[in-house]
Motif scaffolding. Structure first.
Motif, mmCIF file in Angstrom:
data_model
loop_
_atom_site.group_PDB
_atom_site.id
_atom_site.type_symbol
_atom_site.label_atom_id
_atom_site.label_comp_id
_atom_site.label_asym_id
_atom_site.label_seq_id
_atom_site.Cartn_x
_atom_site.Cartn_y
_atom_site.Cartn_z
ATOM 1 N N PRO A 147 -31.821 8.119 1.615
ATOM 2 C CA PRO A 147 -32.333 8.726 2.843
ATOM 3 C C PRO A 147 -31.226 9.221 3.767
ATOM 4 O O PRO A 147 -30.114 8.701 3.763
ATOM 5 C CB PRO A 147 -33.120 7.577 3.484
ATOM 6 N N TRP A 150 -38.745 7.009 8.025
ATOM 7 C CA TRP A 150 -39.472 7.364 6.796
ATOM 8 C C TRP A 150 -40.963 7.153 7.024
ATOM 9 O O TRP A 150 -41.421 6.035 7.224
ATOM 10 C CB TRP A 150 -38.985 6.528 5.626
ATOM 11 N N PRO A 168 -37.505 7.504 0.045
ATOM 12 C CA PRO A 168 -36.389 8.340 -0.396
ATOM 13 C C PRO A 168 -35.313 7.517 -1.069
ATOM 14 O O PRO A 168 -34.999 6.406 -0.632
ATOM 15 C CB PRO A 168 -35.884 8.979 0.909
ATOM 16 N N ARG A 223 -43.599 6.759 -1.881
ATOM 17 C CA ARG A 223 -42.316 6.906 -2.568
ATOM 18 C C ARG A 223 -41.198 7.032 -1.546
ATOM 19 O O ARG A 223 -40.991 8.072 -0.943
ATOM 20 C CB ARG A 223 -42.328 8.149 -3.459
ATOM 21 N N HIS A 233 -40.079 18.384 4.276
ATOM 22 C CA HIS A 233 -39.243 17.229 3.953
ATOM 23 C C HIS A 233 -38.840 16.461 5.210
ATOM 24 O O HIS A 233 -38.768 15.225 5.191
ATOM 25 C CB HIS A 233 -37.996 17.679 3.180
ATOM 26 N N ARG A 277 -39.628 13.135 -0.181
ATOM 27 C CA ARG A 277 -38.327 13.021 -0.834
ATOM 28 C C ARG A 277 -37.714 14.394 -1.072
ATOM 29 O O ARG A 277 -38.417 15.355 -1.401
ATOM 30 C CB ARG A 277 -38.478 12.357 -2.191
#
Length: 552
Positions: free
Chosen positions: A230, A236, A227, A225, A281, A296
């Motif tokens: 972002p 990521w 973000p 999934r 996170h 996320r």
């Protein structure tokens, strides 16, 4: 870094115990395998020096000594923490790991014949085990004797040592080679100094796959999934779906500061392990402030027990008992992230809402620990760029803008950049290259093929290590390029701003680019001149400019 939940400790311990006795016949043993009889001879005082251990382990397994030291430095800053495990159950200077995703500790035991207890606690044996594991990867990749003498040929083996695959493994190897490019000197527990001299490197990344060693597995769909919005400069790398919960049951109202008790890459890969049942996170790297997002904002990471539902968790690479990890660059990058998150979610920028893990309700943790400088950090969060300069900017006055960035070139720090990076600092590199006659493509903030080619051409022309990675040397040369006027305290203007930016890159500490040559700038000039062996005058003349232009 959160400990593993108590409810799962027994199960995980049994898994690790099973791994400890697993026969590793499938992993293979390098031709130069060592046994207990091959350990370095013990000096009369009964102790090995770490320098001796690196030299002898490197010789035993035909691994370049500096490469071995750079791997250890990236993992632990060469501190074995008296045999205590990291968050990923990794041990010693070489972070030999024993978890379901990474069996380097057991692999080292199978190759060397050393018991797990010595590999965990004896620094010389741990370094020997690290060399053995690296050599086993080199053998699997088919490196012959001549190739093993070429430090650039080891890149895929270093990527495998990370215990992960894909982009995470590439970033790990890139970081190790950045340490080789720029060199380092570390004072280890006991006072011994371990150093690696800077040298040009051109790692051969494409010759062999960096993803051979670890078995492949299919991640649940939710693990990918991406973000929705972002953080602009963050990478990521999603945590495994077992390590967070999709969605939230409470409004986001706080940011929690953690320390990883391990390395940046090690923490990211631990969050990808489905048995870890922990995550955060964001993770921030010590050396350059690089940020990776793993969960996320809208999902619930497992980092602070009772506070998980309403908190955002930020992990910081390092160990709570070693302040060397808490760099100015890390503080500034993390504070910029925290400030942006507070603005986005309406979180007050105060210590009631930006807290340490030790302050979270229901916790039994002590991070970020006594060495975390809260006054400095909160100053950066609140926009006081002078927090790292003892409360004054380059003009000697308090407060003010950190970077003078109306032209897009000024930043509180100049991080390590490489192919695939993005953001405002990449745009700055592209602008600087183009201004100096190197075709970097559009100044779009994306470090693609054209930018990589321009960086390498620039580095070659300037006599810099031509690996295509923009580190302190390349930043310093790019930012300082231009005329060489004599500057001294009291001067002002664009040349002073150019000087301040290049000193920020060269020293790794922010010298606010306000364009006025104040006492803080004079102090920074003297520091730079001392490091370069120049006459320490605090006045910038042709010799100081020449050193900056050379990226020194």
């Amino acid at each position: 870094m959160p400990r593993r939940a108590a409810a799962h400790t027994g199960r995980r311990s049994s898994v690790l115990a099973a791994l400890a006795v697993t026969a590793l016949s499938a992993t293979g043993t390098p031709a130069a395998a060592a046994t207990a009889a091959h350990l370095p001879a013990t000096p009369a005082d009964g102790r090995h020096t770490m320098n001796q251990a690196f030299v002898q382990a490197a010789g035993r397994f035909d691994v370049p000594r500096d490469l071995l030291a750079a791997v250890g430095y990236g993992e632990t800053h060469l501190d074995g923490h008296t045999g205590q495990p990291s968050q990923a159950n990794g041990y010693g200077v070489m972070h030999l790991a024993s978890n379901p995703a990474n069996r380097s500790l057991e692999k080292a035991a199978a190759i060397t014949g050393e018991p797990l207890s010595r590999l965990r606690r004896d620094t010389a044996v741990n370094i020997l085990g690290g060399a053995a594991v690296l050599r086993s990867y080199a053998d699997r990749l088919g490196l012959d004797g001549d190739e093993r003498d070429d430090i650039d040929a080891w890149y895929p083996a270093v990527a495998q040592y990370s215990g992960t695959t894909g982009r995470a493994a590439t970033r790990y190897a890139d970081t190790v080679y950045a340490f080789l490019t720029h060199g380092f000197a570390a004072t280890v527990p006991g006072g011994e100094q371990i150093s690696v001299t800077a040298r040009p490197v051109a790692p051969r990344k494409g010759a062999r796959s960096a993803t051979v060693a670890p078995e492949k597995r299919t991640l649940p769909a939710t693990a990918g999934r991406a973000p929705i919005t972002p953080y602009p400069s963050a990478l990521w790398v999603p945590a495994d779906a077992h390590n967070f919960t999709v969605g939230r049951t409470a409004r986001i109202d706080k940011v929690i500061i953690h320390v990883t008790q391990g390395s940046y890459t090690g923490s990211i890969k631990w969050f990808q392990d489905p048995t870890a049942e922990v995550s955060a996170h964001y993770v921030v790297r010590s050396s350059d402030g690089q940020v990776t997002q793993t969960v996320r904002d809208s999902d619930t990471a497992y980092h602070a027990k009772e506070a998980n539902s309403s908190a955002l968790g930020i992990e910081h690479e390092g160990y709570i008992d070693d302040p060397s990890w808490f760099t100015d660059t890390m503080y500034r990058a993390s504070a910029a992230l925290t400030s942006a998150l507070c603005d986005k979610y309406g979180i007050p920028k105060d210590r009631a809402h930006i807290i340490g893990h030790s302050e979270a309700p229901g916790t039994d943790h002590t991070d970020p620990g006594r060495y975390w400088d809260w006054n400095r950090y909160m100053g950066f969060v609140e926009g006081d760029s002078s927090s790292g300069n003892g409360g004054s900017n380059s003009n000697g006055s308090s407060g003010g803008s950190t970077s003078g960035s109306s032209d897009g070139l000024g930043f509180a720090s100049y991080p390590l950049l490489q192919s695939g990076a993005s953001g405002a600092q990449v745009t700055a590199v592209q602008q600087l290259l183009s201004t100096q006659g190197f075709a970097a493509g559009a100044a779009d903030g994306s470090f693609g093929a054209a930018t990589l080619s321009a960086v390498k051409a620039y580095q070659t022309t300037r006599g810099l290590p031509a690996g295509g990675i923009v580190g302190p040397k390349t930043w310093t040369a790019l930012l300082s390029a231009g005329s060489t006027p004599t500057l001294r305290q009291g001067d002002s203007g664009a040349d002073v701003k150019r000087l301040q930016r290049s000193l920020t890159a060269a020293l790794g500490t922010t010298v606010d680019a306000v364009g006025t040559f104040g006492p803080v700038t004079a102090k920074a000039v003297r520091t730079y001149q001392t490091r370069q062996g120049l006459a320490v005058t605090g006045i910038v003349s042709s010799n100081t400019w020449a050193a900056l232009h050379a990226g020194r």
